[in-house]
Design a protein around this motif. Structure first.
Motif, PDB file in Angstrom:
ATOM      1  N   MET A 159       0.832  -0.999   0.103  1.00 58.14           N
ATOM      2  CA  MET A 159       0.169   0.185   0.020  1.00 58.14           C
ATOM      3  C   MET A 159       1.005   1.266  -0.028  1.00 58.14           C
ATOM      4  N   SER A 160       0.565   2.095  -0.625  1.00 48.90           N
ATOM      5  CA  SER A 160       1.575   3.546  -0.875  1.00 48.90           C
ATOM      6  C   SER A 160       1.180   4.412   0.208  1.00 48.90           C
ATOM      7  N   MET A 161       2.281   5.220   0.444  1.00 47.57           N
ATOM      8  CA  MET A 161       2.008   6.009   1.768  1.00 47.57           C
ATOM      9  C   MET A 161       0.932   6.825   1.878  1.00 47.57           C
ATOM     10  N   ASN A 162       0.386   7.537   0.628  1.00 44.55           N
ATOM     11  CA  ASN A 162      -0.733   8.232   0.824  1.00 44.55           C
ATOM     12  C   ASN A 162      -1.999   7.711   1.079  1.00 44.55           C
ATOM     13  N   VAL A 163      -2.123   6.210   1.237  1.00 48.84           N
ATOM     14  CA  VAL A 163      -3.492   5.770   1.615  1.00 48.84           C
ATOM     15  C   VAL A 163      -3.303   4.718   3.108  1.00 48.84           C
ATOM     16  N   GLN A 164      -2.172   5.285   3.739  1.00 52.30           N
ATOM     17  CA  GLN A 164      -2.027   4.510   4.928  1.00 52.30           C
ATOM     18  C   GLN A 164      -3.316   5.048   5.873  1.00 52.30           C
ATOM     19  N   MET A 165      -3.568   4.346   6.725  1.00 56.71           N
ATOM     20  CA  MET A 165      -4.619   4.757   7.724  1.00 56.71           C
ATOM     21  C   MET A 165      -4.109   5.673   8.723  1.00 56.71           C
ATOM     22  N   PRO A 166      -4.566   6.711   8.800  1.00 55.54           N
ATOM     23  CA  PRO A 166      -4.499   7.696   9.758  1.00 55.54           C
ATOM     24  C   PRO A 166      -4.245   7.003  11.369  1.00 55.54           C
ATOM     25  N   GLN A 167      -3.071   7.298  11.992  1.00 60.33           N
ATOM     26  CA  GLN A 167      -2.718   6.654  13.374  1.00 60.33           C
ATOM     27  C   GLN A 167      -3.831   6.832  14.329  1.00 60.33           C
ATOM     28  N   GLN A 204     -22.219  -4.015  19.074  1.00 60.83           N
ATOM     29  CA  GLN A 204     -22.564  -3.551  20.447  1.00 60.83           C
ATOM     30  C   GLN A 204     -21.581  -3.136  20.897  1.00 60.83           C
ATOM     31  N   THR A 205     -21.669  -2.154  21.691  1.00 58.53           N
ATOM     32  CA  THR A 205     -20.277  -1.618  22.388  1.00 58.53           C
ATOM     33  C   THR A 205     -19.686  -2.540  23.351  1.00 58.53           C
ATOM     34  N   GLY A 206     -18.213  -2.795  23.093  1.00 53.01           N
ATOM     35  CA  GLY A 206     -17.502  -3.373  23.921  1.00 53.01           C
ATOM     36  C   GLY A 206     -17.607  -5.008  23.677  1.00 53.01           C
ATOM     37  N   GLN A 207     -18.155  -5.411  22.424  1.00 52.04           N
ATOM     38  CA  GLN A 207     -18.509  -6.665  21.994  1.00 52.04           C
ATOM     39  C   GLN A 207     -17.753  -6.829  20.509  1.00 52.04           C
ATOM     40  N   GLY A 208     -17.550  -8.146  20.247  1.00 49.28           N
ATOM     41  CA  GLY A 208     -16.974  -8.394  18.862  1.00 49.28           C
ATOM     42  C   GLY A 208     -15.533  -8.389  18.772  1.00 49.28           C
ATOM     43  N   PRO A 209     -14.843  -8.370  17.641  1.00 50.03           N
ATOM     44  CA  PRO A 209     -13.456  -8.874  17.520  1.00 50.03           C
ATOM     45  C   PRO A 209     -12.588  -7.384  17.667  1.00 50.03           C
ATOM     46  N   ASP A 210     -11.367  -7.440  17.398  1.00 46.59           N
ATOM     47  CA  ASP A 210     -10.689  -6.340  17.551  1.00 46.59           C
ATOM     48  C   ASP A 210     -11.194  -5.399  16.858  1.00 46.59           C
ATOM     49  N   THR A 211     -11.503  -4.142  17.365  1.00 47.43           N
ATOM     50  CA  THR A 211     -12.099  -2.952  16.471  1.00 47.43           C
ATOM     51  C   THR A 211     -11.219  -2.274  15.461  1.00 47.43           C
ATOM     52  N   LEU A 212      -9.840  -2.544  15.309  1.00 48.24           N
ATOM     53  CA  LEU A 212      -9.105  -1.768  14.262  1.00 48.24           C
ATOM     54  C   LEU A 212      -9.657  -2.619  13.055  1.00 48.24           C
ATOM     55  N   LYS A 213     -10.117  -3.842  12.898  1.00 47.26           N
ATOM     56  CA  LYS A 213     -10.328  -4.730  11.786  1.00 47.26           C
ATOM     57  C   LYS A 213     -11.651  -3.883  11.389  1.00 47.26           C
ATOM     58  N   HIS A 214     -12.625  -3.300  12.143  1.00 46.95           N
ATOM     59  CA  HIS A 214     -13.595  -2.540  11.331  1.00 46.95           C
ATOM     60  C   HIS A 214     -13.157  -1.361  10.216  1.00 46.95           C
ATOM     61  N   TYR A 215     -12.270  -0.606  10.748  1.00 48.53           N
ATOM     62  CA  TYR A 215     -11.552   0.351   9.695  1.00 48.53           C
ATOM     63  C   TYR A 215     -10.946  -0.424   8.383  1.00 48.53           C
ATOM     64  N   VAL A 216     -10.342  -1.556   8.500  1.00 47.36           N
ATOM     65  CA  VAL A 216      -9.815  -2.225   7.822  1.00 47.36           C
ATOM     66  C   VAL A 216     -10.782  -2.533   6.601  1.00 47.36           C
ATOM     67  N   GLY A 266     -11.912   3.074  -5.255  1.00 49.33           N
ATOM     68  CA  GLY A 266     -10.230   3.405  -5.372  1.00 49.33           C
ATOM     69  C   GLY A 266     -10.135   4.562  -4.343  1.00 49.33           C
ATOM     70  N   ILE A 267      -9.191   4.321  -3.501  1.00 44.48           N
ATOM     71  CA  ILE A 267      -8.677   5.489  -2.564  1.00 44.48           C
ATOM     72  C   ILE A 267      -7.503   6.223  -2.986  1.00 44.48           C
ATOM     73  N   GLU A 268      -7.644   7.432  -3.383  1.00 45.33           N
ATOM     74  CA  GLU A 268      -6.627   8.294  -3.719  1.00 45.33           C
ATOM     75  C   GLU A 268      -5.760   8.741  -2.369  1.00 45.33           C
ATOM     76  N   SER A 269      -6.606   9.334  -1.382  1.00 47.67           N
ATOM     77  CA  SER A 269      -5.878   9.457  -0.148  1.00 47.67           C
ATOM     78  C   SER A 269      -6.915   9.067   1.158  1.00 47.67           C
ATOM     79  N   TYR A 270      -6.116   8.875   1.978  1.00 44.98           N
ATOM     80  CA  TYR A 270      -6.792   8.400   3.292  1.00 44.98           C
ATOM     81  C   TYR A 270      -6.620   9.313   4.438  1.00 44.98           C
ATOM     82  N   ASN A 271      -7.852  10.298   4.624  1.00 47.95           N
ATOM     83  CA  ASN A 271      -7.687  11.527   5.221  1.00 47.95           C
ATOM     84  C   ASN A 271      -7.961  11.550   6.783  1.00 47.95           C
ATOM     85  N   TYR A 272      -9.151  10.863   6.994  1.00 45.02           N
ATOM     86  CA  TYR A 272      -9.548  10.644   8.379  1.00 45.02           C
ATOM     87  C   TYR A 272     -10.267   9.349   8.555  1.00 45.02           C
ATOM     88  N   ARG A 273     -10.440   9.092  10.074  1.00 43.69           N
ATOM     89  CA  ARG A 273     -11.099   7.763  10.482  1.00 43.69           C
ATOM     90  C   ARG A 273     -11.462   8.146  11.674  1.00 43.69           C
TER      91      ARG A 273
END
Length: 506
Positions: free
Chosen positions: A1-9, A299-311, A322-329
């Protein structure tokens, strides 16, 4: 994945880039006609409408205004509240369902009128709203929903295509809905509220109410505000008084990513009927379109690792546009009542001067305006067609009773699971910027090691009703799976119903 589409930290909503005026904390006892607890869209709109009527109004917020659910919304101004109208006709009948639709449509008209009258530059645009299916099961549900639209006189129709590379079965359009930048809109309402004599106190946590003809709001600092009415628009009502609100609603989290896309976004607002939910809309951004891709509800506090949802959302956006730039999450939390209708009015029948507005599901933009107008009419003793529909004192046994039982069995299950869970991990096992449930002196604890290697340790027992909180990797918070309370890495309350922070451990 190119740098400009990396997930915001770190999670940060696009809307919060807007600079907002700050306000002082309450530093002495005061008196007002109305005190509103909660500085989101519901509280600010209610305050604005009441100040326009000549009332002396204070808004109190535990942190900064517009930083809770309102600051993390997708801001669709629509009456297409997912697949709901066929269900409501079956549960409540056509007359009540029509009232619900009218409340949302009237809310849209009210918002548009304020934008026009006050000439608010808030990126408002009229858009058609689509709900689409990718399975036969939901295609059938959409056909039933289309029949409900006809019965209720809703301007909409079925189509077999949407302008994306998504294989759909069908889609239902609701014409002439809207979207906007919620904080640009509310910033103007705040300014107008202040001009009319309204007062805002930030960093002022309400902890209790002294009941009476003129109830007193008590803050954590010990100061009191005396008023004729107290209104709780703090997402979750901090003062319950046997209304059992924690058992009548369940919290869900959803996730949003904001990206610029390789394929031009065609306009319109879209949501999938199927699970996991996928929602698409755009907002103007530096001369181009920033696309908000949201969904992944759980439901809050339930389910798998929440980072998975952003992925998963990133993967969907890549495939469809197609993602040109990943600006916010960012992520957001919504409260759903057992019968899916908001709770707006006196907290119980015996408390006519302590009011609440909560349980907006995922449709806070229109439901907030409905709540603000209803609460204003209650206080000014004016007629309003929606008093009974949204009354917190209602109790519909179908489907509420079944949902009440299943919701509270789920809570009991998580309460026991947290108490009995064996945790093999030790704080020394953590890498920098990692959080986890650990064992400390033979007891369950929550640990987070920051980027400098500093350890933040908390007791994982939720201060609301004693459930055990879980680590939210995606947002770096401690979340309660029972009633949705959320806490920072140091245990401070981010989201109720908990009022007290988690105990810190050495």
């Amino acid at each position: 994945m190119s740098m400009n589409v990396q997930m915001p930290q770190f999670p940060e909503p696009y809307w919060r880039e807007l600079e907002l005026q700050g306000f002082q904390a309450l530093m002495e006892d005061q008196s007002f006609d109305i005190t509103i607890v909660g500085g989101g869209i519901a509280g600010i709109t209610t305050g604005y409408l009441l100040a326009n009527e000549g009332m002396k109004v204070a808004i109190v917020d535990a942190g900064k205004i517009l930083n809770g659910t309102t600051g993390h919304t997708t801001a669709k101004v629509t009456a297409q509240h997912n697949l709901i109208y066929d269900e409501f006709i079956n549960h409540f009948g056509e007359e009540k369902t029509k009232l619900y639709y009218e409340s949302a449509s009237t809310a849209i008209d009210s918002i548009v009128r304020i934008i026009q009258e006050k000439q608010i530059d808030c990126d408002y645009s009229q858009e058609d709203a689509y709900i689409y299916s990718i399975s036969d099961k939901y295609a059938e549900k959409i056909e039933k929903e289309a029949e409900a639209y006809k019965r209720l006189g809703i301007d909409g129709n079925i189509t077999n295509s949407i302008p994306f590379d998504i294989k759909i079965k069908n889609a239902l359009i609701m014409k002439n809905q809207g979207q906007f930048h919620p904080l640009k809109y509310l910033k103007k309402l705040v300014e107008e509220f202040i001009k009319k004599g309204g007062v805002i106190f930030e960093n002022t946590t309400a902890i209790d109410i002294e009941e009476g003809t003129n109830p007193k709001l008590i803050t954590r600092s010990g100061y009191k505000i005396n008023s004729k009415y107290i209104i709780m628009t703090s997402h979750f009502p901090f003062y319950d008084k046997k209304g059992l609100y924690f058992a009548r609603m369940y919290p869900e989290r959803a996730y949003v990513i904001a990206v610029t896309t390789k394929t031009a976004f065609p306009g319109g607002m879209y949501i999938s009927a199927d699970e996991p939910t996928r929602s698409l809309r755009y907002t103007p951004y530096n001369g181009e379109k920033l696309v908000l891709v949201s969904g992944e509800n759980h439901q809050t506090g339930q389910g798998p690792d929440t980072l998975k949802h952003y992925v998963e959302l990133e993967k969907f956006a890549s495939e469809v546009l197609g993602i040109e730039s990943y600006n916010y999450r960012w992520s957001t939390q919504d409260l759903t009542t057992l019968d899916k209708l908001p709770l707006i009015g006196p907290i119980t029948e015996n408390h006519p001067n302590i009011l609440t507005a909560t349980g907006f599901r995922k449709w806070g933009m229109t439901n907030s305006m409905t709540a603000a107008r209803l609460l204003k009419d209650l206080i000014l003793e004016r007629e309003n067609p929606y008093f009974d529909l949204f009354s917190p004192s209602r109790f519909n046994t179908d489907p509420s009773l079944r949902k009440f039982i299943s919701t509270n069995l789920d809570v009991a299950g998580h309460l026991l699971k947290g108490k009995l869970e064996f945790v093999p991990k030790d704080p020394s096992d953590l890498a920098n910027e990692e959080g986890s449930v650990v064992m400390v002196n033979g007891k369950r604890a929550g640990a987070y090691k920051d980027e400098d290697g500093q350890l933040h340790l908390v007791d994982t027992t939720c201060t609301h009703l004693g459930c055990e909180v879980e680590w939210n990797h995606g947002d770096h918070t401690w979340d309660c799976p029972c009633h949705g309370s959320r806490f920072s890495i140091d245990g401070e309350v981010i989201e109720g119903p908990a009022k007290k922070p988690l105990n810190k451990l050495q």
